[in-house]
Design a protein around this motif. Structure first.
Motif, PDB file in Angstrom:
ATOM      1  N   ASN A 113       0.810  -1.222   0.000  1.00  0.00           N
ATOM      2  CA  ASN A 113       0.000   0.000   0.000  1.00  0.00           C
ATOM      3  C   ASN A 113       0.842   1.271   0.000  1.00  0.00           C
ATOM      4  N   ARG A 114       2.149   1.132  -0.022  1.00  0.00           N
ATOM      5  CA  ARG A 114       3.022   2.314  -0.027  1.00  0.00           C
ATOM      6  C   ARG A 114       3.970   2.257  -1.216  1.00  0.00           C
ATOM      7  N   PRO A 115       3.443   2.425  -2.449  1.00  0.00           N
ATOM      8  CA  PRO A 115       4.321   2.361  -3.630  1.00  0.00           C
ATOM      9  C   PRO A 115       5.348   3.484  -3.652  1.00  0.00           C
ATOM     10  N   VAL A 116       5.152   4.477  -2.769  1.00  0.00           N
ATOM     11  CA  VAL A 116       6.101   5.584  -2.727  1.00  0.00           C
ATOM     12  C   VAL A 116       7.479   5.113  -2.238  1.00  0.00           C
ATOM     13  N   ILE A 117       7.513   4.039  -1.439  1.00  0.00           N
ATOM     14  CA  ILE A 117       8.796   3.598  -0.865  1.00  0.00           C
ATOM     15  C   ILE A 117       9.788   3.185  -1.958  1.00  0.00           C
ATOM     16  N   PRO A 118       9.417   2.254  -2.884  1.00  0.00           N
ATOM     17  CA  PRO A 118      10.400   1.923  -3.935  1.00  0.00           C
ATOM     18  C   PRO A 118      10.730   3.103  -4.836  1.00  0.00           C
ATOM     19  N   ARG A 119       9.749   3.994  -5.055  1.00  0.00           N
ATOM     20  CA  ARG A 119      10.028   5.165  -5.914  1.00  0.00           C
ATOM     21  C   ARG A 119      11.074   6.068  -5.274  1.00  0.00           C
TER      22      ARG A 119
END
Lengths: 180, 52
Positions: free
Chosen positions: A158-164
Protein backbone atom coordinates in the motif's frame (compact mmCIF):
# COMPACT_ATOMS: atom_id res chain seq x y z
CA UNK A 1 15.50 -23.19 8.65
CA UNK A 2 14.72 -20.71 11.42
CA UNK A 3 15.07 -21.76 15.04
CA UNK A 4 12.22 -20.12 16.91
CA UNK A 5 13.68 -20.17 20.44
CA UNK A 6 14.83 -16.65 21.42
CA UNK A 7 18.54 -17.61 21.49
CA UNK A 8 18.28 -19.70 18.31
CA UNK A 9 16.36 -16.96 16.51
CA UNK A 10 18.96 -14.34 17.50
CA UNK A 11 21.73 -16.66 16.29
CA UNK A 12 20.09 -17.29 12.91
CA UNK A 13 19.32 -13.58 12.49
CA UNK A 14 22.95 -12.63 13.19
CA UNK A 15 24.20 -15.40 10.86
CA UNK A 16 21.83 -14.22 8.15
CA UNK A 17 22.95 -10.58 8.52
CA UNK A 18 26.64 -11.60 8.51
CA UNK A 19 26.02 -13.66 5.36
CA UNK A 20 24.26 -10.75 3.65
CA UNK A 21 27.18 -8.48 4.50
CA UNK A 22 29.67 -11.06 3.21
CA UNK A 23 27.62 -11.54 0.03
CA UNK A 24 27.60 -7.80 -0.68
CA UNK A 25 31.35 -7.51 -0.12
CA UNK A 26 32.03 -10.59 -2.28
CA UNK A 27 29.87 -9.29 -5.14
CA UNK A 28 31.66 -5.93 -5.01
CA UNK A 29 35.06 -7.66 -5.01
CA UNK A 30 34.18 -10.06 -7.84
CA UNK A 31 32.16 -7.72 -10.08
CA UNK A 32 32.69 -4.04 -9.28
CA UNK A 33 36.47 -4.13 -8.72
CA UNK A 34 37.21 -5.83 -12.09
CA UNK A 35 34.85 -3.39 -13.86
CA UNK A 36 36.67 -0.47 -12.21
CA UNK A 37 40.07 -1.91 -13.16
CA UNK A 38 38.94 -2.44 -16.77
CA UNK A 39 37.53 1.08 -16.92
CA UNK A 40 40.77 2.60 -15.63
CA UNK A 41 42.79 0.52 -18.10
CA UNK A 42 40.63 1.13 -21.16
CA UNK A 43 39.10 4.59 -20.76
CA UNK A 44 40.93 7.90 -20.47
CA UNK A 45 40.18 9.85 -17.27
CA UNK A 46 37.86 12.39 -18.88
CA UNK A 47 35.83 9.70 -20.67
CA UNK A 48 34.97 7.78 -17.49
CA UNK A 49 32.40 10.28 -16.12
CA UNK A 50 30.69 10.27 -19.52
CA UNK A 51 30.59 6.45 -19.48
CA UNK A 52 29.23 6.48 -15.90
CA UNK A 53 26.47 8.90 -16.91
CA UNK A 54 25.69 6.67 -19.89
CA UNK A 55 25.22 3.73 -17.49
CA UNK A 56 22.79 5.81 -15.40
CA UNK A 57 20.92 6.91 -18.52
CA UNK A 58 20.47 3.27 -19.56
CA UNK A 59 19.21 2.40 -16.04
CA UNK A 60 16.78 5.35 -16.11
CA UNK A 61 15.41 4.24 -19.49
CA UNK A 62 15.08 0.66 -18.19
CA UNK A 63 13.32 1.91 -15.05
CA UNK A 64 10.80 3.66 -17.30
CA UNK A 65 10.04 0.28 -18.87
CA UNK A 66 11.24 1.07 -22.38
CA UNK A 67 14.32 -1.15 -22.22
CA UNK A 68 14.71 -4.64 -20.77
CA UNK A 69 17.92 -5.39 -18.89
CA UNK A 70 18.76 -8.95 -17.80
CA UNK A 71 17.47 -9.81 -14.33
CA UNK A 72 18.13 -12.70 -12.00
CA UNK A 73 15.01 -14.87 -11.79
CA UNK A 74 16.33 -17.66 -9.55
CA UNK A 75 14.54 -18.32 -6.28
CA UNK A 76 16.38 -19.17 -3.06
CA UNK A 77 18.16 -22.52 -3.21
CA UNK A 78 16.05 -25.30 -1.67
CA UNK A 79 19.24 -27.15 -0.69
CA UNK A 80 19.91 -24.50 1.98
CA UNK A 81 17.18 -26.17 4.04
CA UNK A 82 19.46 -29.20 4.44
CA UNK A 83 22.10 -27.17 6.26
CA UNK A 84 22.13 -26.35 9.97
CA UNK A 85 19.99 -23.30 10.90
CA UNK A 86 23.08 -21.16 11.48
CA UNK A 87 24.91 -22.17 8.28
CA UNK A 88 21.71 -22.19 6.21
CA UNK A 89 20.86 -18.68 7.39
CA UNK A 90 24.39 -17.51 6.64
CA UNK A 91 24.33 -18.99 3.11
CA UNK A 92 20.86 -17.59 2.43
CA UNK A 93 22.22 -14.20 3.55
CA UNK A 94 25.17 -14.57 1.15
CA UNK A 95 22.80 -15.32 -1.74
CA UNK A 96 20.51 -12.40 -0.93
CA UNK A 97 23.29 -9.94 -0.09
CA UNK A 98 25.22 -10.63 -3.28
CA UNK A 99 22.28 -9.35 -5.34
CA UNK A 100 23.12 -11.75 -8.17
CA UNK A 101 22.09 -15.17 -6.85
CA UNK A 102 18.40 -14.67 -6.07
CA UNK A 103 15.43 -13.00 -7.78
CA UNK A 104 15.71 -9.23 -8.24
CA UNK A 105 12.58 -7.24 -8.96
CA UNK A 106 14.19 -3.99 -10.11
CA UNK A 107 16.89 -2.94 -12.56
CA UNK A 108 18.16 -0.38 -10.02
CA UNK A 109 20.91 -2.91 -9.25
CA UNK A 110 22.70 -1.76 -12.41
CA UNK A 111 23.17 1.69 -10.82
CA UNK A 112 26.05 0.12 -8.85
CA UNK A 113 28.02 -0.18 -12.09
CA UNK A 114 28.19 3.59 -12.47
CA UNK A 115 30.83 4.26 -9.74
CA UNK A 116 32.75 1.20 -10.98
CA UNK A 117 32.83 2.57 -14.54
CA UNK A 118 33.86 5.88 -13.03
CA UNK A 119 36.92 4.08 -11.61
CA UNK A 120 36.04 4.75 -7.96
CA UNK A 121 38.60 3.59 -5.34
CA UNK A 122 38.37 -0.04 -4.21
CA UNK A 123 37.43 0.95 -0.66
CA UNK A 124 34.42 2.93 -1.92
CA UNK A 125 33.22 0.01 -4.07
CA UNK A 126 33.66 -2.50 -1.26
CA UNK A 127 31.77 -0.07 1.02
CA UNK A 128 28.98 0.09 -1.54
CA UNK A 129 28.76 -3.71 -1.58
CA UNK A 130 28.82 -3.91 2.21
CA UNK A 131 26.04 -1.31 2.60
CA UNK A 132 24.00 -3.09 -0.08
CA UNK A 133 24.37 -6.45 1.63
CA UNK A 134 23.64 -5.06 5.08
CA UNK A 135 20.44 -3.25 4.07
CA UNK A 136 19.33 -6.19 1.91
CA UNK A 137 19.75 -8.37 5.00
CA UNK A 138 17.92 -5.92 7.25
CA UNK A 139 14.74 -6.10 5.15
CA UNK A 140 13.72 -9.70 5.97
CA UNK A 141 14.68 -9.07 9.60
CA UNK A 142 12.51 -5.94 9.67
CA UNK A 143 9.68 -8.13 8.35
CA UNK A 144 10.36 -10.91 10.86
CA UNK A 145 10.67 -8.53 13.81
CA UNK A 146 7.44 -6.74 12.88
CA UNK A 147 5.60 -9.75 14.36
CA UNK A 148 2.95 -9.71 11.60
CA UNK A 149 4.71 -10.67 8.33
CA UNK A 150 1.55 -10.73 6.18
CA UNK A 151 0.38 -7.41 7.55
CA UNK A 152 3.89 -6.07 6.87
CA UNK A 153 3.60 -7.24 3.21
CA UNK A 154 0.21 -5.58 2.88
CA UNK A 155 1.41 -2.29 4.34
CA UNK A 156 4.39 -2.31 1.98
CA UNK A 157 2.13 -2.98 -1.04
CA UNK A 158 0.00 0.00 0.00
CA UNK A 159 3.02 2.31 -0.03
CA UNK A 160 4.32 2.36 -3.63
CA UNK A 161 6.10 5.58 -2.73
CA UNK A 162 8.80 3.60 -0.87
CA UNK A 163 10.40 1.92 -3.93
CA UNK A 164 10.03 5.17 -5.91
CA UNK A 165 11.86 7.19 -3.27
CA UNK A 166 14.55 4.50 -2.96
CA UNK A 167 15.11 4.39 -6.74
CA UNK A 168 15.29 8.19 -6.94
CA UNK A 169 17.69 8.35 -3.98
CA UNK A 170 19.94 5.69 -5.56
CA UNK A 171 20.03 7.62 -8.82
CA UNK A 172 20.75 10.88 -6.96
CA UNK A 173 23.63 9.27 -5.03
CA UNK A 174 25.10 7.81 -8.24
CA UNK A 175 24.83 11.18 -9.99
CA UNK A 176 26.44 12.92 -7.01
CA UNK A 177 29.33 10.42 -7.18
CA UNK A 178 29.95 11.44 -10.81
CA UNK A 179 29.98 15.16 -10.05
CA UNK A 180 31.55 15.32 -6.55
CA UNK B 1 17.17 -6.73 21.73
CA UNK B 2 13.59 -6.75 23.06
CA UNK B 3 13.39 -2.95 23.06
CA UNK B 4 14.61 -2.91 19.43
CA UNK B 5 11.91 -5.45 18.50
CA UNK B 6 9.26 -3.42 20.30
CA UNK B 7 10.34 -0.27 18.47
CA UNK B 8 10.31 -2.05 15.08
CA UNK B 9 6.80 -3.37 15.76
CA UNK B 10 5.51 0.18 16.20
CA UNK B 11 6.98 1.48 12.91
CA UNK B 12 5.91 1.20 9.24
CA UNK B 13 7.44 -1.50 6.98
CA UNK B 14 11.06 -1.12 5.96
CA UNK B 15 11.69 1.57 8.58
CA UNK B 16 14.84 -0.12 9.89
CA UNK B 17 16.59 -0.39 6.49
CA UNK B 18 15.19 3.01 5.45
CA UNK B 19 16.67 4.62 8.57
CA UNK B 20 20.04 3.00 7.73
CA UNK B 21 19.89 4.34 4.15
CA UNK B 22 18.81 7.81 5.29
CA UNK B 23 21.59 7.90 7.91
CA UNK B 24 24.11 7.01 5.18
CA UNK B 25 22.77 9.81 2.99
CA UNK B 26 22.97 12.37 5.80
CA UNK B 27 26.54 11.31 6.54
CA UNK B 28 27.29 11.69 2.80
CA UNK B 29 26.24 15.34 3.00
CA UNK B 30 29.02 15.88 5.53
CA UNK B 31 31.62 13.66 3.87
CA UNK B 32 30.52 12.98 0.27
CA UNK B 33 33.72 11.38 -1.01
CA UNK B 34 33.77 8.55 1.47
CA UNK B 35 30.16 7.89 2.31
CA UNK B 36 28.25 8.41 -0.95
CA UNK B 37 29.11 4.87 -2.04
CA UNK B 38 27.64 3.49 1.20
CA UNK B 39 24.45 5.53 0.72
CA UNK B 40 24.19 4.35 -2.89
CA UNK B 41 24.50 0.69 -1.87
CA UNK B 42 21.87 1.14 0.84
CA UNK B 43 19.33 2.83 -1.45
CA UNK B 44 19.83 0.23 -4.22
CA UNK B 45 19.16 -2.53 -1.69
CA UNK B 46 16.04 -0.76 -0.44
CA UNK B 47 14.77 -0.22 -4.00
CA UNK B 48 15.24 -3.91 -4.81
CA UNK B 49 13.63 -5.08 -1.59
CA UNK B 50 10.63 -2.75 -1.82
CA UNK B 51 9.85 -3.33 -5.50
CA UNK B 52 6.93 -5.70 -6.08
Amino acid sequence: MMDHSPVGAARTHISFLAGALAGGVAAAALILLPVAAASRALLPGDARPVAALLVLAVVAVAEAGTLALPRVRRQARQSLGNLSPTLGSFMFGVDLGSGVRTHTSSVTLYTALSPAVLGAPAVALIGLGAAFGLVRGLVPLDRAWAGDPHGWDGRLRNRPVIPRVARAAALACALALVFV
Amino acid sequence: MSSVLAAVRRTPPLSLPAVAAAAGSLAALAYPGGVLGLALGAWIALALSASP
